[in-house]
Design a protein around this motif. Structure first.
Motif, PDB file in Angstrom:
ATOM      1  N   ARG A  66       1.312  -1.323   0.140  1.00 29.91           N
ATOM      2  CA  ARG A  66      -0.115   0.249   0.245  1.00 29.91           C
ATOM      3  C   ARG A  66       0.919   1.370  -0.080  1.00 29.91           C
ATOM      4  O   ARG A  66       0.550   2.508  -0.504  1.00 29.91           O
ATOM      5  CB  ARG A  66      -0.930  -0.108   1.277  1.00 29.91           C
ATOM      6  CG  ARG A  66      -2.571   0.997   0.803  1.00 29.91           C
ATOM      7  CD  ARG A  66      -2.983   0.723   0.202  1.00 29.91           C
ATOM      8  NE  ARG A  66      -3.496   2.120  -0.536  1.00 29.91           N
ATOM      9  CZ  ARG A  66      -4.094   3.146  -1.381  1.00 29.91           C
ATOM     10  NH1 ARG A  66      -3.141   2.878  -2.194  1.00 29.91           N
ATOM     11  NH2 ARG A  66      -4.589   4.000  -1.321  1.00 29.91           N
ATOM     12  N   ARG A  93      -6.372 -10.313  -3.276  1.00 29.22           N
ATOM     13  CA  ARG A  93      -6.040  -8.895  -2.135  1.00 29.22           C
ATOM     14  C   ARG A  93      -5.052  -7.997  -1.918  1.00 29.22           C
ATOM     15  O   ARG A  93      -5.073  -6.483  -1.872  1.00 29.22           O
ATOM     16  CB  ARG A  93      -6.301  -9.939  -0.749  1.00 29.22           C
ATOM     17  CG  ARG A  93      -7.425 -10.159  -0.320  1.00 29.22           C
ATOM     18  CD  ARG A  93      -6.669 -11.132   0.839  1.00 29.22           C
ATOM     19  NE  ARG A  93      -5.667 -11.100   2.151  1.00 29.22           N
ATOM     20  CZ  ARG A  93      -6.021  -9.955   3.150  1.00 29.22           C
ATOM     21  NH1 ARG A  93      -6.502 -10.063   3.422  1.00 29.22           N
ATOM     22  NH2 ARG A  93      -4.848 -10.222   4.116  1.00 29.22           N
ATOM     23  N   TRP A 100      -8.896  -0.260  -1.346  1.00 30.19           N
ATOM     24  CA  TRP A 100      -9.287  -1.072  -0.262  1.00 30.19           C
ATOM     25  C   TRP A 100     -10.345  -0.400   0.511  1.00 30.19           C
ATOM     26  O   TRP A 100     -11.349  -0.798   1.351  1.00 30.19           O
ATOM     27  CB  TRP A 100      -7.767  -1.137   1.171  1.00 30.19           C
ATOM     28  CG  TRP A 100      -7.329   0.729   1.639  1.00 30.19           C
ATOM     29  CD1 TRP A 100      -6.861   1.300   1.436  1.00 30.19           C
ATOM     30  CD2 TRP A 100      -8.328   1.487   2.688  1.00 30.19           C
ATOM     31  NE1 TRP A 100      -6.720   2.948   1.987  1.00 30.19           N
ATOM     32  CE2 TRP A 100      -7.557   2.054   2.833  1.00 30.19           C
ATOM     33  CE3 TRP A 100      -9.340   1.377   3.346  1.00 30.19           C
ATOM     34  CZ2 TRP A 100      -8.065   3.498   3.503  1.00 30.19           C
ATOM     35  CZ3 TRP A 100      -9.193   1.773   4.698  1.00 30.19           C
ATOM     36  CH2 TRP A 100      -8.483   2.912   4.410  1.00 30.19           C
ATOM     37  N   GLU A 101     -10.808   1.193   0.491  1.00 28.99           N
ATOM     38  CA  GLU A 101     -12.000   1.673   1.170  1.00 28.99           C
ATOM     39  C   GLU A 101     -13.095   1.338   0.338  1.00 28.99           C
ATOM     40  O   GLU A 101     -13.983   1.487   1.152  1.00 28.99           O
ATOM     41  CB  GLU A 101     -11.900   3.044   0.897  1.00 28.99           C
ATOM     42  CG  GLU A 101     -10.450   3.970   1.841  1.00 28.99           C
ATOM     43  CD  GLU A 101     -10.942   5.653   1.373  1.00 28.99           C
ATOM     44  OE1 GLU A 101     -10.461   6.840   2.606  1.00 28.99           O
ATOM     45  OE2 GLU A 101     -10.541   5.601   0.264  1.00 28.99           O
ATOM     46  N   ARG A 104     -13.295  -2.950   1.464  1.00 31.65           N
ATOM     47  CA  ARG A 104     -12.835  -3.438   3.074  1.00 31.65           C
ATOM     48  C   ARG A 104     -13.332  -4.807   3.507  1.00 31.65           C
ATOM     49  O   ARG A 104     -12.244  -5.521   4.162  1.00 31.65           O
ATOM     50  CB  ARG A 104     -14.116  -2.515   3.893  1.00 31.65           C
ATOM     51  CG  ARG A 104     -13.315  -1.020   3.413  1.00 31.65           C
ATOM     52  CD  ARG A 104     -14.547  -0.295   4.384  1.00 31.65           C
ATOM     53  NE  ARG A 104     -14.731  -0.453   6.066  1.00 31.65           N
ATOM     54  CZ  ARG A 104     -13.010   0.157   6.540  1.00 31.65           C
ATOM     55  NH1 ARG A 104     -12.048   0.949   6.020  1.00 31.65           N
ATOM     56  NH2 ARG A 104     -12.744  -0.401   7.760  1.00 31.65           N
ATOM     57  N   HIS A 105     -14.489  -5.380   2.286  1.00 37.69           N
ATOM     58  CA  HIS A 105     -14.611  -6.868   2.570  1.00 37.69           C
ATOM     59  C   HIS A 105     -13.378  -7.873   1.986  1.00 37.69           C
ATOM     60  O   HIS A 105     -13.557  -9.110   3.088  1.00 37.69           O
ATOM     61  CB  HIS A 105     -15.956  -7.289   2.282  1.00 37.69           C
ATOM     62  CG  HIS A 105     -16.148  -7.770   0.549  1.00 37.69           C
ATOM     63  ND1 HIS A 105     -15.606  -6.083   0.224  1.00 37.69           N
ATOM     64  CD2 HIS A 105     -15.705  -8.492  -0.080  1.00 37.69           C
ATOM     65  CE1 HIS A 105     -15.395  -6.205  -0.919  1.00 37.69           C
ATOM     66  NE2 HIS A 105     -15.812  -7.368  -1.536  1.00 37.69           N
ATOM     67  N   TYR A 107     -10.583  -7.413   4.060  1.00 36.90           N
ATOM     68  CA  TYR A 107      -9.853  -7.154   4.701  1.00 36.90           C
ATOM     69  C   TYR A 107     -10.047  -7.500   6.655  1.00 36.90           C
ATOM     70  O   TYR A 107     -11.643  -6.968   6.074  1.00 36.90           O
ATOM     71  CB  TYR A 107      -8.785  -6.113   4.902  1.00 36.90           C
ATOM     72  CG  TYR A 107      -8.261  -5.812   3.114  1.00 36.90           C
ATOM     73  CD1 TYR A 107      -7.492  -6.610   2.830  1.00 36.90           C
ATOM     74  CD2 TYR A 107      -9.093  -5.356   2.085  1.00 36.90           C
ATOM     75  CE1 TYR A 107      -6.851  -6.532   1.754  1.00 36.90           C
ATOM     76  CE2 TYR A 107      -8.472  -4.735   0.724  1.00 36.90           C
ATOM     77  CZ  TYR A 107      -7.363  -5.568   0.796  1.00 36.90           C
ATOM     78  OH  TYR A 107      -6.495  -5.495  -0.804  1.00 36.90           O
ATOM     79  N   GLU A 109     -10.476  -6.611  10.239  1.00 35.01           N
ATOM     80  CA  GLU A 109     -10.449  -5.419  10.660  1.00 35.01           C
ATOM     81  C   GLU A 109      -9.454  -4.589  10.778  1.00 35.01           C
ATOM     82  O   GLU A 109      -8.852  -3.914  11.638  1.00 35.01           O
ATOM     83  CB  GLU A 109     -11.588  -5.055  12.209  1.00 35.01           C
ATOM     84  CG  GLU A 109     -12.650  -5.636  11.435  1.00 35.01           C
ATOM     85  CD  GLU A 109     -13.538  -4.148  10.798  1.00 35.01           C
ATOM     86  OE1 GLU A 109     -12.968  -2.870  10.951  1.00 35.01           O
ATOM     87  OE2 GLU A 109     -14.211  -3.994  10.319  1.00 35.01           O
ATOM     88  N   GLU A 111      -6.205  -5.271   9.834  1.00 36.86           N
ATOM     89  CA  GLU A 111      -5.349  -5.459   8.485  1.00 36.86           C
ATOM     90  C   GLU A 111      -6.446  -3.747   7.876  1.00 36.86           C
ATOM     91  O   GLU A 111      -4.950  -2.547   7.759  1.00 36.86           O
ATOM     92  CB  GLU A 111      -5.718  -6.242   7.612  1.00 36.86           C
ATOM     93  CG  GLU A 111      -4.773  -8.024   7.369  1.00 36.86           C
ATOM     94  CD  GLU A 111      -5.172  -8.612   6.997  1.00 36.86           C
ATOM     95  OE1 GLU A 111      -4.580  -9.978   6.678  1.00 36.86           O
ATOM     96  OE2 GLU A 111      -6.681  -8.501   6.048  1.00 36.86           O
ATOM     97  N   LEU A 112      -7.139  -3.240   8.156  1.00 36.17           N
ATOM     98  CA  LEU A 112      -7.661  -2.162   7.635  1.00 36.17           C
ATOM     99  C   LEU A 112      -7.267  -1.418   8.862  1.00 36.17           C
ATOM    100  O   LEU A 112      -6.947  -0.350   8.553  1.00 36.17           O
ATOM    101  CB  LEU A 112      -9.330  -2.042   8.015  1.00 36.17           C
ATOM    102  CG  LEU A 112      -9.927  -3.091   6.573  1.00 36.17           C
ATOM    103  CD1 LEU A 112     -11.334  -3.159   6.702  1.00 36.17           C
ATOM    104  CD2 LEU A 112      -9.981  -1.755   5.703  1.00 36.17           C
ATOM    105  N   ILE A 115      -3.448  -0.756   6.942  1.00 41.31           N
ATOM    106  CA  ILE A 115      -4.174  -0.242   6.161  1.00 41.31           C
ATOM    107  C   ILE A 115      -3.927   1.293   6.262  1.00 41.31           C
ATOM    108  O   ILE A 115      -3.473   2.081   5.294  1.00 41.31           O
ATOM    109  CB  ILE A 115      -4.362  -0.689   5.108  1.00 41.31           C
ATOM    110  CG1 ILE A 115      -4.142  -2.087   4.335  1.00 41.31           C
ATOM    111  CG2 ILE A 115      -5.269  -0.149   3.329  1.00 41.31           C
ATOM    112  CD1 ILE A 115      -5.184  -3.307   3.641  1.00 41.31           C
ATOM    113  N   GLU A 116      -5.354   2.105   7.302  1.00 37.49           N
ATOM    114  CA  GLU A 116      -5.692   3.108   6.790  1.00 37.49           C
ATOM    115  C   GLU A 116      -4.211   3.939   7.743  1.00 37.49           C
ATOM    116  O   GLU A 116      -3.805   4.841   7.623  1.00 37.49           O
ATOM    117  CB  GLU A 116      -6.610   3.453   7.955  1.00 37.49           C
ATOM    118  CG  GLU A 116      -7.077   4.356   8.008  1.00 37.49           C
ATOM    119  CD  GLU A 116      -8.705   4.024   8.429  1.00 37.49           C
ATOM    120  OE1 GLU A 116      -8.740   5.846   8.902  1.00 37.49           O
ATOM    121  OE2 GLU A 116      -9.370   3.401   8.893  1.00 37.49           O
TER     122      GLU A 116
END
Length: 180
Positions: A66, A93, A100-101, A104-105, A107, A109, A111-112, A115-116
């Protein structure tokens, strides 16, 4: 003489092994950083090794991919996508990280949150990492693990800046080539 549209847009082929396909020519690197600044290179390698200790290797690769997307580092995208695939990550993936936004499904929570945080640290759009982004990551990672994650994000950003500035050439990396 008339030519059809397909003929006008055809790329010439040469007998050179490097030009047997219709792709654009490969660029050349500006410099070999590891040879010209070996102590700096070794220090970044040491930072790389230290930064990922205790973190899930799959998560580390997602973070590196990312950040590399955001920094437009083709060399690092090539390397970390191949390493992620070799480690069993799915193509789906990896591809979805660019959006990714909206995906989201794909990844967890945790991982999200990583990533964020990667995006916030890499871009620093507002000049800082927003509290809500940091808090979300802190809710999914133990404090020591979060410190390691921040180090991984910082380190891939160093590598990306070296790769982009020196024009490292993507496409030749094989998984595990650099034993770090």
């Amino acid at each position: 003489m008339t030519t059809n549209r397909a003929q006008r847009h055809e790329h010439p082929r040469t007998s050179s092994p490097a030009h047997t396909h219709p792709h654009a020519p490969e660029h050349t690197p500006r410099m070999q950083m590891a040879k010209l600044a070996p102590e700096v290179y070794k220090a970044v390698v040491a930072l790389e090794i230290a930064s990922k200790k205790g973190l899930d290797p799959a998560l580390v690769e997602l973070v590196k991919i990312r950040a590399s997307q955001l920094n437009h580092c083709a060399f690092c995208l090539d390397m970390h996508s191949k390493d992620a695939l070799a480690a069993g990550e799915s193509i789906e993936r990896i591809v979805m990280l660019g959006a990714w936004e909206e995906s989201r499904h794909f990844y967890t929570e945790k991982e999200l949150a990583a990533i964020e945080l990667t995006e916030a640290v890499t871009v620093l759009t507002d000049g800082f990492v927003p509290d809500e982004v940091y808090e979300k990551a802190a809710g999914h990672f133990e404090e020591a693990e979060l410190a390691q994650l921040i180090a991984v994000i910082a380190t891939i950003n160093v590598w990306n800046r070296i790769g982009v500035t020196t024009r490292m050439v993507p496409g030749h990396y094989t998984p595990g080539q650099y034993k770090i």
